[in-house]
Motif scaffolding. Structure first.
Motif, PDB file in Angstrom:
ATOM      1  N   LEU A   5      -5.405  12.619  21.030  1.00 30.93           N
ATOM      2  CA  LEU A   5      -4.254  13.556  21.052  1.00 30.93           C
ATOM      3  C   LEU A   5      -3.163  13.298  21.887  1.00 30.93           C
ATOM      4  N   PRO A   6      -2.007  12.576  21.479  1.00 33.08           N
ATOM      5  CA  PRO A   6      -0.862  12.546  22.246  1.00 33.08           C
ATOM      6  C   PRO A   6      -0.175  13.958  22.475  1.00 33.08           C
ATOM      7  N   THR A   7      -0.040  14.410  23.670  1.00 34.19           N
ATOM      8  CA  THR A   7       0.326  15.843  23.938  1.00 34.19           C
ATOM      9  C   THR A   7       1.071  16.101  25.146  1.00 34.19           C
ATOM     10  N   SER A   8       2.036  17.026  24.978  1.00 34.25           N
ATOM     11  CA  SER A   8       2.971  17.367  25.943  1.00 34.25           C
ATOM     12  C   SER A   8       2.486  18.340  26.723  1.00 34.25           C
ATOM     13  N   TRP A   9       1.281  18.739  26.551  1.00 29.65           N
ATOM     14  CA  TRP A   9       0.877  19.936  27.455  1.00 29.65           C
ATOM     15  C   TRP A   9      -0.710  19.341  28.020  1.00 29.65           C
ATOM     16  N   GLU A  10      -1.298  20.090  28.874  1.00 27.40           N
ATOM     17  CA  GLU A  10      -2.370  20.011  29.480  1.00 27.40           C
ATOM     18  C   GLU A  10      -3.641  20.449  28.559  1.00 27.40           C
ATOM     19  N   VAL A  11      -4.786  19.783  28.445  1.00 28.85           N
ATOM     20  CA  VAL A  11      -5.659  20.149  27.618  1.00 28.85           C
ATOM     21  C   VAL A  11      -6.739  20.392  28.334  1.00 28.85           C
ATOM     22  N   ASP A  12      -7.303  21.763  28.203  1.00 30.40           N
ATOM     23  CA  ASP A  12      -8.378  22.453  29.031  1.00 30.40           C
ATOM     24  C   ASP A  12      -9.619  22.352  28.285  1.00 30.40           C
TER      25      ASP A  12
ATOM     26  N   ASP B  70      -8.324  17.078   4.218  1.00 34.06           N
ATOM     27  CA  ASP B  70      -7.248  16.711   5.171  1.00 34.06           C
ATOM     28  C   ASP B  70      -7.289  15.020   5.202  1.00 34.06           C
ATOM     29  N   ASN B  71      -6.167  14.585   5.283  1.00 31.32           N
ATOM     30  CA  ASN B  71      -6.020  13.220   5.789  1.00 31.32           C
ATOM     31  C   ASN B  71      -5.859  13.123   7.177  1.00 31.32           C
ATOM     32  N   ILE B  72      -6.559  12.171   7.822  1.00 34.32           N
ATOM     33  CA  ILE B  72      -6.641  11.990   9.336  1.00 34.32           C
ATOM     34  C   ILE B  72      -6.302  10.503   9.526  1.00 34.32           C
ATOM     35  N   ALA B  73      -5.439  10.199  10.381  1.00 31.26           N
ATOM     36  CA  ALA B  73      -4.800   8.962  10.735  1.00 31.26           C
ATOM     37  C   ALA B  73      -5.968   8.346  11.775  1.00 31.26           C
ATOM     38  N   VAL B  74      -6.499   7.184  11.287  1.00 27.89           N
ATOM     39  CA  VAL B  74      -7.542   6.666  12.150  1.00 27.89           C
ATOM     40  C   VAL B  74      -7.088   5.085  12.612  1.00 27.89           C
ATOM     41  N   ILE B  75      -7.362   4.798  13.945  1.00 24.66           N
ATOM     42  CA  ILE B  75      -6.780   3.466  14.557  1.00 24.66           C
ATOM     43  C   ILE B  75      -8.148   2.772  14.932  1.00 24.66           C
ATOM     44  N   GLU B  76      -8.042   1.569  15.077  1.00 19.32           N
ATOM     45  CA  GLU B  76      -8.975   0.671  15.449  1.00 19.32           C
ATOM     46  C   GLU B  76      -8.563   0.411  16.987  1.00 19.32           C
ATOM     47  N   LEU B  77      -9.186   1.187  18.079  1.00 22.43           N
ATOM     48  CA  LEU B  77      -8.677   1.083  19.247  1.00 22.43           C
ATOM     49  C   LEU B  77      -9.285  -0.358  20.200  1.00 22.43           C
ATOM     50  N   LYS B  78      -8.403  -1.258  20.154  1.00 25.19           N
ATOM     51  CA  LYS B  78      -8.977  -2.624  20.830  1.00 25.19           C
ATOM     52  C   LYS B  78      -8.168  -2.835  22.440  1.00 25.19           C
ATOM     53  N   ASN B  79      -7.277  -2.045  22.714  1.00 27.09           N
ATOM     54  CA  ASN B  79      -6.945  -2.186  24.051  1.00 27.09           C
ATOM     55  C   ASN B  79      -6.044  -1.026  24.579  1.00 27.09           C
ATOM     56  N   ILE B  80      -5.769  -1.084  25.984  1.00 27.23           N
ATOM     57  CA  ILE B  80      -5.132   0.001  26.513  1.00 27.23           C
ATOM     58  C   ILE B  80      -3.551  -0.019  26.159  1.00 27.23           C
ATOM     59  N   ASP B  81      -2.953  -1.040  25.667  1.00 24.79           N
ATOM     60  CA  ASP B  81      -1.835  -1.050  25.260  1.00 24.79           C
ATOM     61  C   ASP B  81      -1.487  -0.078  24.138  1.00 24.79           C
ATOM     62  N   GLN B  82      -2.333   0.144  23.171  1.00 24.88           N
ATOM     63  CA  GLN B  82      -2.292   1.161  22.140  1.00 24.88           C
ATOM     64  C   GLN B  82      -2.167   2.464  22.596  1.00 24.88           C
ATOM     65  N   LEU B  83      -3.143   2.780  23.579  1.00 22.61           N
ATOM     66  CA  LEU B  83      -2.889   4.276  24.055  1.00 22.61           C
ATOM     67  C   LEU B  83      -1.551   4.546  24.767  1.00 22.61           C
TER      68      LEU B  83
ATOM     69  N   LYS C 287       1.593  11.758  27.893  1.00 25.27           N
ATOM     70  CA  LYS C 287       0.415  12.419  28.197  1.00 25.27           C
ATOM     71  C   LYS C 287      -0.382  12.132  26.891  1.00 25.27           C
ATOM     72  N   ILE C 288      -1.741  12.202  27.158  1.00 28.91           N
ATOM     73  CA  ILE C 288      -2.871  11.793  26.045  1.00 28.91           C
ATOM     74  C   ILE C 288      -4.149  12.490  26.542  1.00 28.91           C
ATOM     75  N   TYR C 289      -4.912  12.904  25.548  1.00 35.62           N
ATOM     76  CA  TYR C 289      -5.962  13.389  25.567  1.00 35.62           C
ATOM     77  C   TYR C 289      -7.070  12.671  24.775  1.00 35.62           C
ATOM     78  N   ILE C 290      -8.203  12.206  25.210  1.00 38.27           N
ATOM     79  CA  ILE C 290      -9.045  11.617  24.392  1.00 38.27           C
ATOM     80  C   ILE C 290     -10.651  12.130  24.618  1.00 38.27           C
ATOM     81  N   ASP C 291     -11.128  12.446  23.380  1.00 37.22           N
ATOM     82  CA  ASP C 291     -12.394  13.047  23.342  1.00 37.22           C
ATOM     83  C   ASP C 291     -13.303  11.815  22.916  1.00 37.22           C
ATOM     84  N   TYR C 292     -14.021  11.019  23.742  1.00 37.97           N
ATOM     85  CA  TYR C 292     -14.655  10.136  23.427  1.00 37.97           C
ATOM     86  C   TYR C 292     -15.995  10.440  22.505  1.00 37.97           C
ATOM     87  N   GLU C 293     -16.542  11.632  22.700  1.00 38.52           N
ATOM     88  CA  GLU C 293     -17.704  11.968  21.873  1.00 38.52           C
ATOM     89  C   GLU C 293     -17.195  12.009  20.527  1.00 38.52           C
ATOM     90  N   LYS C 294     -16.029  12.729  20.146  1.00 37.12           N
ATOM     91  CA  LYS C 294     -15.901  12.732  18.797  1.00 37.12           C
ATOM     92  C   LYS C 294     -14.798  11.882  18.369  1.00 37.12           C
TER      93      LYS C 294
END
Length: 94
Positions: free
Chosen positions: A86-93, A52-65, A75-82
C-alpha cells in the motif's frame, strides 16, 4: 513473489485505481495484471469483494518499491503475510 498493490486497506474497487493517476503511472511503469478479489482471497486470505479487480505485480527488486512509494509521498506499507503493498501518505498502524 506476487503482491497486490492497493490504495486502501478497506474494500477495493477498480474505480479507486482509476481515480489515482500517480499509482496507475507507477503500476504501468512496473508492469502489473488484474486479478479478481476472490482469486486473491483464496490464495492469501486478504478480503476484498469477489468481483473487485486488484492490481498485482511480480516483485523482483527494491527499485519497484521505490517507484510505488514515490507515487504517494515516499511512504509504503507492506503486509508480507497477505502479500499486499500500500503506497500511503499516512502512517499505518497494524
Amino acid at each position: 513473489m506476487e503482491f497486490a498493490v492497493v490504495n486502501t486497506l478497506d474494500f477495493m474497487d477498480h474505480k479507486m485505481y482509476e481515480s489515482d493517476p500517480d499509482l496507475m503511472k507507477a503500476l504501468n511503469k512496473i508492469g502489473f495484471k488484474w486479478v479478481k478479489g476472490k482469486e486473491w482471497y483464496d490464495k492469501y486470505n486478504y478480503y476484498s469483494k469477489p468481483e473487485d479487480n486488484i492490481a498485482v505485480i511480480e516483485l523482483k527488486n527494491i527499485d519497484q518499491l521505490e517507484i510505488l512509494a514515490k507515487s504517494n509521498k515516499n511512504k509504503i506499507y507492506i503486509d508480507y503475510e497477505k502479500h499486499v503493498i500500500l503506497p500511503t501518505s499516512w502512517e499505518v498502524d497494524d
